[in-house]
Write a protein that holds these residues in place. Structure first.
Motif, PDB file in Angstrom:
ATOM      1  N   UNK A 177       0.790  -1.232   0.000  1.00 15.19           N
ATOM      2  CA  UNK A 177       0.000   0.000   0.000  1.00 15.19           C
ATOM      3  C   UNK A 177       0.823   1.283   0.000  1.00 15.19           C
ATOM      4  N   UNK A 178       2.095   1.221   0.321  1.00 17.80           N
ATOM      5  CA  UNK A 178       2.939   2.422   0.307  1.00 17.80           C
ATOM      6  C   UNK A 178       3.717   2.586  -1.005  1.00 17.80           C
ATOM      7  N   UNK A 179       3.432   1.740  -1.988  1.00 21.04           N
ATOM      8  CA  UNK A 179       4.198   1.764  -3.240  1.00 21.04           C
ATOM      9  C   UNK A 179       4.007   3.065  -4.008  1.00 21.04           C
ATOM     10  N   UNK A 180       5.121   3.614  -4.445  1.00 23.08           N
ATOM     11  CA  UNK A 180       5.143   4.752  -5.365  1.00 23.08           C
ATOM     12  C   UNK A 180       6.130   4.411  -6.467  1.00 23.08           C
ATOM     13  N   UNK A 181       5.633   4.302  -7.679  1.00 26.20           N
ATOM     14  CA  UNK A 181       6.486   3.918  -8.807  1.00 26.20           C
ATOM     15  C   UNK A 181       7.621   4.920  -8.990  1.00 26.20           C
ATOM     16  N   UNK A 182       8.788   4.374  -9.376  1.00 28.61           N
ATOM     17  CA  UNK A 182       9.933   5.250  -9.624  1.00 28.61           C
ATOM     18  C   UNK A 182      10.696   4.799 -10.860  1.00 28.61           C
ATOM     19  N   UNK A 183      11.391   5.756 -11.442  1.00 28.73           N
ATOM     20  CA  UNK A 183      12.208   5.530 -12.633  1.00 28.73           C
ATOM     21  C   UNK A 183      13.550   4.935 -12.214  1.00 28.73           C
ATOM     22  N   UNK A 184      14.022   3.974 -12.982  1.00 31.87           N
ATOM     23  CA  UNK A 184      15.344   3.404 -12.723  1.00 31.87           C
ATOM     24  C   UNK A 184      16.409   4.476 -12.971  1.00 31.87           C
ATOM     25  N   UNK A 185      17.447   4.436 -12.160  1.00 30.30           N
ATOM     26  CA  UNK A 185      18.567   5.367 -12.298  1.00 30.30           C
ATOM     27  C   UNK A 185      19.873   4.578 -12.232  1.00 30.30           C
ATOM     28  N   UNK A 186      20.934   5.216 -12.655  1.00 32.30           N
ATOM     29  CA  UNK A 186      22.237   4.554 -12.560  1.00 32.30           C
ATOM     30  C   UNK A 186      22.573   4.231 -11.108  1.00 32.30           C
ATOM     31  N   UNK A 187      22.262   5.129 -10.205  1.00 33.61           N
ATOM     32  CA  UNK A 187      22.548   4.884  -8.789  1.00 33.61           C
ATOM     33  C   UNK A 187      21.843   3.625  -8.296  1.00 33.61           C
ATOM     34  N   UNK A 188      20.579   3.446  -8.658  1.00 36.28           N
ATOM     35  CA  UNK A 188      19.844   2.249  -8.241  1.00 36.28           C
ATOM     36  C   UNK A 188      20.491   0.989  -8.792  1.00 36.28           C
ATOM     37  N   UNK A 189      20.904   1.027 -10.036  1.00 34.16           N
ATOM     38  CA  UNK A 189      21.557  -0.140 -10.645  1.00 34.16           C
ATOM     39  C   UNK A 189      22.896  -0.404  -9.968  1.00 34.16           C
ATOM     40  N   UNK A 190      23.683   0.633  -9.807  1.00 33.15           N
ATOM     41  CA  UNK A 190      25.015   0.498  -9.186  1.00 33.15           C
ATOM     42  C   UNK A 190      24.913  -0.086  -7.785  1.00 33.15           C
ATOM     43  N   UNK A 191      23.928   0.343  -7.012  1.00 37.33           N
ATOM     44  CA  UNK A 191      23.807  -0.083  -5.614  1.00 37.33           C
ATOM     45  C   UNK A 191      23.119  -1.437  -5.437  1.00 37.33           C
ATOM     46  N   UNK A 192      22.629  -2.031  -6.497  1.00 34.58           N
ATOM     47  CA  UNK A 192      21.930  -3.314  -6.414  1.00 34.58           C
ATOM     48  C   UNK A 192      22.892  -4.469  -6.649  1.00 34.58           C
ATOM     49  N   UNK A 193      22.739  -5.517  -5.841  1.00 38.81           N
ATOM     50  CA  UNK A 193      23.557  -6.713  -6.037  1.00 38.81           C
ATOM     51  C   UNK A 193      23.191  -7.398  -7.349  1.00 38.81           C
ATOM     52  N   UNK A 194      21.897  -7.454  -7.640  1.00 35.66           N
ATOM     53  CA  UNK A 194      21.376  -8.008  -8.886  1.00 35.66           C
ATOM     54  C   UNK A 194      20.230  -7.128  -9.353  1.00 35.66           C
ATOM     55  N   UNK A 195      20.037  -7.076 -10.656  1.00 33.42           N
ATOM     56  CA  UNK A 195      18.902  -6.374 -11.245  1.00 33.42           C
ATOM     57  C   UNK A 195      18.133  -7.425 -12.038  1.00 33.42           C
ATOM     58  N   UNK A 196      16.957  -7.772 -11.556  1.00 39.62           N
ATOM     59  CA  UNK A 196      16.166  -8.827 -12.171  1.00 39.62           C
ATOM     60  C   UNK A 196      14.980  -8.205 -12.891  1.00 39.62           C
ATOM     61  N   UNK A 197      14.958  -8.402 -14.207  1.00 43.76           N
ATOM     62  CA  UNK A 197      13.974  -7.756 -15.061  1.00 43.76           C
ATOM     63  C   UNK A 197      12.930  -8.766 -15.536  1.00 43.76           C
ATOM     64  N   UNK A 198      11.861  -8.251 -16.140  1.00 41.46           N
ATOM     65  CA  UNK A 198      10.749  -9.102 -16.545  1.00 41.46           C
ATOM     66  C   UNK A 198      10.775  -9.499 -18.024  1.00 41.46           C
ATOM     67  N   UNK A 199      11.435  -8.688 -18.855  1.00 40.65           N
ATOM     68  CA  UNK A 199      11.501  -8.962 -20.289  1.00 40.65           C
ATOM     69  C   UNK A 199      12.902  -8.635 -20.802  1.00 40.65           C
ATOM     70  N   UNK A 200      13.277  -9.267 -21.909  1.00 39.53           N
ATOM     71  CA  UNK A 200      14.575  -8.978 -22.511  1.00 39.53           C
ATOM     72  C   UNK A 200      14.674  -7.505 -22.902  1.00 39.53           C
ATOM     73  N   UNK A 201      13.559  -6.899 -23.260  1.00 45.07           N
ATOM     74  CA  UNK A 201      13.537  -5.474 -23.596  1.00 45.07           C
ATOM     75  C   UNK A 201      14.070  -4.622 -22.436  1.00 45.07           C
ATOM     76  N   UNK A 202      13.759  -5.003 -21.207  1.00 45.11           N
ATOM     77  CA  UNK A 202      14.247  -4.263 -20.040  1.00 45.11           C
ATOM     78  C   UNK A 202      15.749  -4.442 -19.885  1.00 45.11           C
ATOM     79  N   UNK A 203      16.218  -5.676 -20.065  1.00 45.45           N
ATOM     80  CA  UNK A 203      17.651  -5.952 -20.006  1.00 45.45           C
ATOM     81  C   UNK A 203      18.382  -5.107 -21.045  1.00 45.45           C
ATOM     82  N   UNK A 204      17.879  -5.116 -22.271  1.00 42.12           N
ATOM     83  CA  UNK A 204      18.527  -4.368 -23.353  1.00 42.12           C
ATOM     84  C   UNK A 204      18.548  -2.867 -23.055  1.00 42.12           C
TER      85      UNK A 204
END
Length: 166
Positions: free
Chosen positions: A59-86
């Motif tokens: 219930x507290x979810x607020x959608x956010x845009x991916x950023x380089x900082x979020x990617x850099x700070x994540x151990x893994x980035x797990x996406x839903x489609x190959x389009x997201x990976x690309x």
């Protein structure tokens, strides 16, 4: 971190379902973002029902845009489609080794075995995902599409989260 397009259906579902699976004292935290996020939006209609039925707190979810900082700070980035990976690899190619499809990680866990460190394994894993590794976008496609997507995500998380351990 889980990633989809709008960050209101698939990646949000993965974030809250994974968090609900954590054992007390776990050191893992889960996050989510979108490649074309509906910034500030809550969880999508029909997805909310699926999450509630599974006991996930969203219930507290607020959608956010991916950023380089979020990617850099994540151990893994797990996406839903190959389009997201690309998309992510195009924006930040230096992080390619940590970006994989969620269902791909669940599928290849059998190759690695439960004793292998999942982050280290996935950082070395470089095979292309299969079409079956994608989770179709349920947004605006009704309750059945939402149910199918959340079920696929839950099934993948049932493998991935215990593999991550505490």
């Amino acid at each position: 971190m889980f990633v989809c397009t709008g960050n209101i259906a698939r990646s949000a579902s993965a974030q809250y379902l994974a968090a609900a699976m954590l054992e007390d004292g776990s050191t893992w935290t889960f996050n989510s973002a979108g490649t074309g996020a509906m910034v500030g939006a809550g969880v999508a209609r029909h997805i909310d029902i699926e999450l509630a039925q599974r006991g996930a707190q969203y219930d507290q979810h607020l959608a956010k845009q991916i950023t380089e900082r979020l990617v850099r700070e994540s151990a893994l980035v797990l996406v839903m489609e190959k389009e997201h990976l690309d998309w992510i690899v195009h924006e930040w190619p230096q992080y390619r080794s940590k970006v994989h499809l969620l269902c791909q990680m669940a599928r290849v866990q059998k190759q690695a075995g439960k004793r292998v460190d999942p982050v280290a394994f996935m950082m070395q894993y470089d095979e292309e995902p299969l079409a079956q590794d994608e989770v179709a976008d349920p947004y605006l496609r009704g309750p059945e599409a939402a149910k199918v997507a959340v079920q696929r995500i839950q099934e993948a998380l049932d493998i991935v989260v215990p593999w991550l351990g505490n």
